[in-house]
Design an enzyme around this catalytic site. Structure first.
Site, PDB file in Angstrom:
ATOM      1  N   ALA A  48     -24.270 -24.986  21.742  1.00 43.48           N
ATOM      2  CA  ALA A  48     -24.435 -23.546  21.971  1.00 43.48           C
ATOM      3  C   ALA A  48     -25.325 -23.292  23.189  1.00 43.48           C
ATOM      4  O   ALA A  48     -25.174 -22.280  23.878  1.00 43.48           O
ATOM      5  CB  ALA A  48     -25.011 -22.882  20.730  1.00 43.48           C
ATOM      6  N   GLY A  56       3.489   0.676  13.609  1.00 41.37           N
ATOM      7  CA  GLY A  56       4.687   0.117  14.228  1.00 41.37           C
ATOM      8  C   GLY A  56       4.449  -0.156  15.695  1.00 41.37           C
ATOM      9  O   GLY A  56       3.440  -0.746  16.091  1.00 41.37           O
ATOM     10  N   GLY A  57       5.380   0.308  16.536  1.00 37.23           N
ATOM     11  CA  GLY A  57       5.309   0.044  17.966  1.00 37.23           C
ATOM     12  C   GLY A  57       4.048   0.567  18.612  1.00 37.23           C
ATOM     13  O   GLY A  57       3.621   0.060  19.659  1.00 37.23           O
TER      14      GLY A  57
HETATM   15  C1  HXC Z   1      10.602  10.694  13.988  1.00 37.77           C
HETATM   16  C2  HXC Z   1       8.753  11.272  12.765  1.00 37.77           C
HETATM   17  C3  HXC Z   1       8.296   9.923  12.797  1.00 37.77           C
HETATM   18  C4  HXC Z   1       9.091   8.984  13.493  1.00 37.77           C
HETATM   19  C5  HXC Z   1       6.876  11.104  11.685  1.00 37.77           C
HETATM   20  N1  HXC Z   1       7.843  11.945  12.062  1.00 37.77           N
HETATM   21  N2  HXC Z   1       7.138   9.858  12.126  1.00 37.77           N
HETATM   22  N3  HXC Z   1       9.883  11.649  13.349  1.00 37.77           N
HETATM   23  N4  HXC Z   1      10.229   9.418  14.073  1.00 37.77           N
HETATM   24  N5  HXC Z   1       8.719   7.717  13.588  1.00 37.77           N
HETATM   25  C6  HXC Z   1       7.922  13.376  11.767  1.00 37.77           C
HETATM   26  C7  HXC Z   1       8.148  13.620  10.307  1.00 37.77           C
HETATM   27  O1  HXC Z   1       9.527  13.581  10.027  1.00 37.77           O
HETATM   28  C8  HXC Z   1       7.572  15.009  10.126  1.00 37.77           C
HETATM   29  O2  HXC Z   1       8.511  15.947  10.601  1.00 37.77           O
HETATM   30  C9  HXC Z   1       6.415  15.019  11.109  1.00 37.77           C
HETATM   31  O3  HXC Z   1       6.668  13.962  12.031  1.00 37.77           O
HETATM   32  C10 HXC Z   1       5.093  14.774  10.433  1.00 37.77           C
HETATM   33  O4  HXC Z   1       5.228  13.620   9.613  1.00 37.77           O
HETATM   34  P1  HXC Z   1       4.759  13.584   8.089  1.00 37.77           P
HETATM   35  O5  HXC Z   1       5.397  12.403   7.491  1.00 37.77           O
HETATM   36  O6  HXC Z   1       4.990  14.901   7.436  1.00 37.77           O
HETATM   37  O7  HXC Z   1       3.195  13.393   8.271  1.00 37.77           O
HETATM   38  P2  HXC Z   1       2.212  12.527   7.396  1.00 37.77           P
HETATM   39  O8  HXC Z   1       2.426  12.790   5.945  1.00 37.77           O
HETATM   40  O9  HXC Z   1       0.865  12.781   7.950  1.00 37.77           O
HETATM   41  O10 HXC Z   1       2.585  11.021   7.679  1.00 37.77           O
HETATM   42  C11 HXC Z   1       2.459  10.468   8.966  1.00 37.77           C
HETATM   43  C12 HXC Z   1       3.133   9.102   9.015  1.00 37.77           C
HETATM   44  C13 HXC Z   1       4.558   9.199   8.479  1.00 37.77           C
HETATM   45  C14 HXC Z   1       2.326   8.112   8.139  1.00 37.77           C
HETATM   46  C15 HXC Z   1       3.060   8.613  10.449  1.00 37.77           C
HETATM   47  O11 HXC Z   1       5.213  10.276   9.143  1.00 37.77           O
HETATM   48  C16 HXC Z   1       5.338   7.971   8.678  1.00 37.77           C
HETATM   49  O12 HXC Z   1       5.192   7.017   7.920  1.00 37.77           O
HETATM   50  N6  HXC Z   1       6.210   8.004   9.686  1.00 37.77           N
HETATM   51  C17 HXC Z   1       7.120   6.900   9.940  1.00 37.77           C
HETATM   52  C18 HXC Z   1       6.395   5.689  10.441  1.00 37.77           C
HETATM   53  C19 HXC Z   1       7.327   4.640  10.859  1.00 37.77           C
HETATM   54  O13 HXC Z   1       7.862   3.914  10.006  1.00 37.77           O
HETATM   55  N7  HXC Z   1       7.622   4.597  12.161  1.00 37.77           N
HETATM   56  C20 HXC Z   1       8.584   3.678  12.719  1.00 37.77           C
HETATM   57  C21 HXC Z   1       7.845   2.393  12.929  1.00 37.77           C
HETATM   58  S1  HXC Z   1       8.892   1.182  13.538  1.00 37.77           S
HETATM   59  P3  HXC Z   1       8.737  17.363   9.861  1.00 37.77           P
HETATM   60  O14 HXC Z   1       9.767  18.023  10.696  1.00 37.77           O
HETATM   61  O15 HXC Z   1       9.163  17.032   8.488  1.00 37.77           O
HETATM   62  O16 HXC Z   1       7.388  18.022   9.911  1.00 37.77           O
HETATM   63  C22 HXC Z   1       8.413   1.003  15.081  1.00 37.77           C
HETATM   64  C23 HXC Z   1       9.106  -0.111  15.728  1.00 37.77           C
HETATM   65  C24 HXC Z   1       8.652  -0.292  17.144  1.00 37.77           C
HETATM   66  O17 HXC Z   1       7.592   1.704  15.567  1.00 37.77           O
HETATM   67  C25 HXC Z   1       8.423  -1.713  17.409  1.00 37.77           C
HETATM   68  C26 HXC Z   1       8.213  -1.963  18.879  1.00 37.77           C
HETATM   69  C27 HXC Z   1       7.595  -3.308  19.065  1.00 37.77           C
END
Ligand code: HXC
Length: 510
Positions: free
Chosen positions: A405, A169-170
């Site tokens: 080139a 993502g971001g």
């Molecule tokens: C809040 C988050 C988080 C997020 C992970 N966590 N990503 N909390 N915001 N974006 C937290 C989880 O809830 C979890 O908390 C802990 O971090 C570890 O994550 P897991 O999922 O257990 O780890 P893992 O299985 O290793 O997976 C990692 C991951 C997955 C692939 C990164 O967490 C994931 O897909 N996260 C979301 C990714 C995402 O969609 N992000 C937003 C993108 S949009 P607990 O308390 O349960 O341990 C974006 C837009 C910006 O970024 C654009 C700007 C241009």
């Protein structure tokens, strides 16, 4: 006073724990170090000074007010690498998955601003799940502020990103605007949208590794400039890279002591180019035998291997090497090689790093896939990049320099300051076979005539002399003296001064 001291001790101890022991253990189990352990390895021992260890997020939605962790998922500060100042931020995956909140972004911005103000490189260590979902648009705003700072600092201070876990993502766009991206094999991946979203939108089934692992980004997309076996190797190599880089565009290149004499003679280079013009040889041997102590830090090694780019030193000072690689696709220039080299040339020029170019290029790669893929624009990027250079350009043609080139590869015509050729150089519009088949088309059925014409063409054009007679080549040099000649040329060019007309900015063929 005592209370405050006691509180400080406790609060400081809490900052060191990040998301807690269980999450730290999980991080280690995955073969990853924590943010603090990474910083320890990156910086000189005891040199790291932290900022904002007590910063906490201010979110209240979804019960967030109950889950505050000091530092808010990113460790930031500065220290030294081999005595030179470097700023760093390291995402802490043990805290909300390293996700970016408003305050987390503010910590990064503070470090970016400091690095820019003090003109020192900045390194970002990424291991994060993107925008903090609970904060919504505040996190998006934070990203935007970080991106803007990346762009403002571009060309002023070196910016390096190391991907050491998830980066989605971001989180991908800040690295994409920095100068270099490195990844850790097997534990890191980068993509704009993850496998689940890909499945929903395009119905493709891919793993995270297949979508954005180190192999994909170092060999196919070219997004990453290199990949390392593990966190430790990655951080040690970033230290090595930093030793090559200037602190800023104004600082001049670093100079390190060397015992390697500049007039070291390399007799083995006299037989590097095979007698048969179609036989390959490894151009990296020439780079290593030219650089101080053979020390060469290759950039984008696994991508577009038909061109080699990277940093070395000559007489203790950093130079950028660009070289066609006859071992891969005969060293031809294609779209990927052109944009790889263009980016490297522009980095060197931006930071006043002189360029040494070794040329053995049969031309641009023909074919529909290249033309449809925009070879004209991509090739133009490299032409533009070299033409734009004001840094010293030293060029050595080792064998073929054919067609467009020839012009592109730092020729005299586009700004080469010192242009050498080995006796084996062939500087021409094209190779003998192609040339004879075009200009003596009528003789094609007559093998004897064609052979005589080919010999005539080879004798007249496939040598360094036609170009040398016109002054396009300054001197024909012996291969064994290449290091000495390059070193002397670079020393002579240290005071090079080149002006360009004032403008807002150029319009690079993107
Ligand atoms: C809040 C988050 C988080 C997020 C992970 N966590 N990503 N909390 N915001 N974006 C937290 C989880 O809830 C979890 O908390 C802990 O971090 C570890 O994550 P897991 O999922 O257990 O780890 P893992 O299985 O290793 O997976 C990692 C991951 C997955 C692939 C990164 O967490 C994931 O897909 N996260 C979301 C990714 C995402 O969609 N992000 C937003 C993108 S949009 P607990 O308390 O349960 O341990 C974006 C837009 C910006 O970024 C654009 C700007 C241009």
């Amino acid at each position: 006073m005592t209370d405050i001291n006691e509180q400080l001790k406790h609060r400081r101890a809490a900052t060191l724990k990040g998301g807690g022991d269980a999450r730290i253990e999980a991080q280690h189990k995955r073969g990853k170090l924590t943010a603090r352990e990474r910083i320890e390895l990156l910086m000189d021992k005891g040199s790291f000074e932290e900022f904002d260890a007590f910063v906490q997020h201010r979110a209240t939605d979804f019960g967030m007010e109950k889950t505050k962790v000091p530092g808010d998922g990113v460790v930031t500060g500065w220290g030294t690498v081999n005595g030179r100042q470097v700023f760093v931020f390291a995402k802490d995956f043990t805290v909300f998955g390293g996700s970016l909140s408003e305050t987390h972004a503010q910590k990064i911005m503070k470090i970016q601003d400091m690095a820019l103000k003090t003109r020192a490189p900045i390194v970002g260590l990424f291991d994060a799940g993107g925008a903090r979902i609970q904060e919504g648009v505040a996190a998006l705003g934070g990203y935007g502020e970080v991106f803007k700072r990346n762009v403002i600092a571009s060309g002023v201070i070196p910016q390096i990103s190391v991907i050491m876990g998830p980066c989605a993502g971001g989180d991908v766009y800040s690295p994409a605007m920095t100068d270099f991206i490195f990844m850790v094999k097997d534990t890191s991946y980068m993509f704009v949208t993850g496998p689940d979203v890909v499945k929903t939108v395009t119905n493709e089934t891919v793993t995270a590794e297949e979508l954005g692992g180190a192999r994909v980004h170092t060999t196919r997309s070219g997004v990453a400039d290199g990949a390392f076996e593990n966190d430790v190797e990655a951080l040690l190599q970033i230290r090595r890279l930093l030793d090559f880089l200037p602190a800023s565009y104004e600082s001049g290149v670093p100079e390190w002591p060397t015992r390697d004499e500049i007039d070291r003679i390399e007799p083995s280079l006299d037989s590097l180019v095979p007698q048969n013009a179609n036989q390959p040889y490894d151009i990296k041997e020439l780079i290593q035998k030219t650089a101080d102590e053979g020390d060469f830090f290759e950039i984008n090694e696994a991508f577009a291997k038909n061109i080699v780019t990277g940093f070395g030193r000559v007489a203790g000072r950093t130079v950028g090497f660009v070289a066609n690689q006859p071992m891969v696709l005969a060293g031809v220039l294609d779209s990927d090689a052109s944009r790889k080299a263009a980016r490297f040339v522009r980095f060197c020029d931006a930071f006043n790093i002189p360029l040494v170019t070794f040329v053995d290029v049969p031309g641009f790669l023909p074919g529909t896939s290249q033309e449809y893929g925009g070879l004209i624009k991509h090739g133009a990027k490299l032409l533009f990049a070299y033409s734009q250079c004001t840094v010293p350009l030293v060029t050595v043609i080792t064998r073929k320099a054919y067609g467009g080139a020839y012009d592109v590869m730092a020729s005299k015509h586009i700004g080469g300051d010192v242009n050498y050729a080995w006796p084996s150089a062939q500087i021409a519009v094209m190779g003998a076979k192609g040339a004879v088949e075009i200009i003596f088309r009528a003789d094609i059925g007559d093998a004897e005539k064609i052979s005589a014409r080919t010999k005539e063409y080879e004798e007249r054009f496939l040598s360094p002399f036609v170009a040398a007679e016109r002054g396009y080549i300054d001197e024909v040099i012996e291969p064994h003296e290449t290091r000495r000649r390059v070193a002397r040329a670079l020393a002579m060019l240290r005071t090079k001064h080149a002006e360009r007309p004032r403008k807002k900015h150029d319009n690079l063929p993107l």
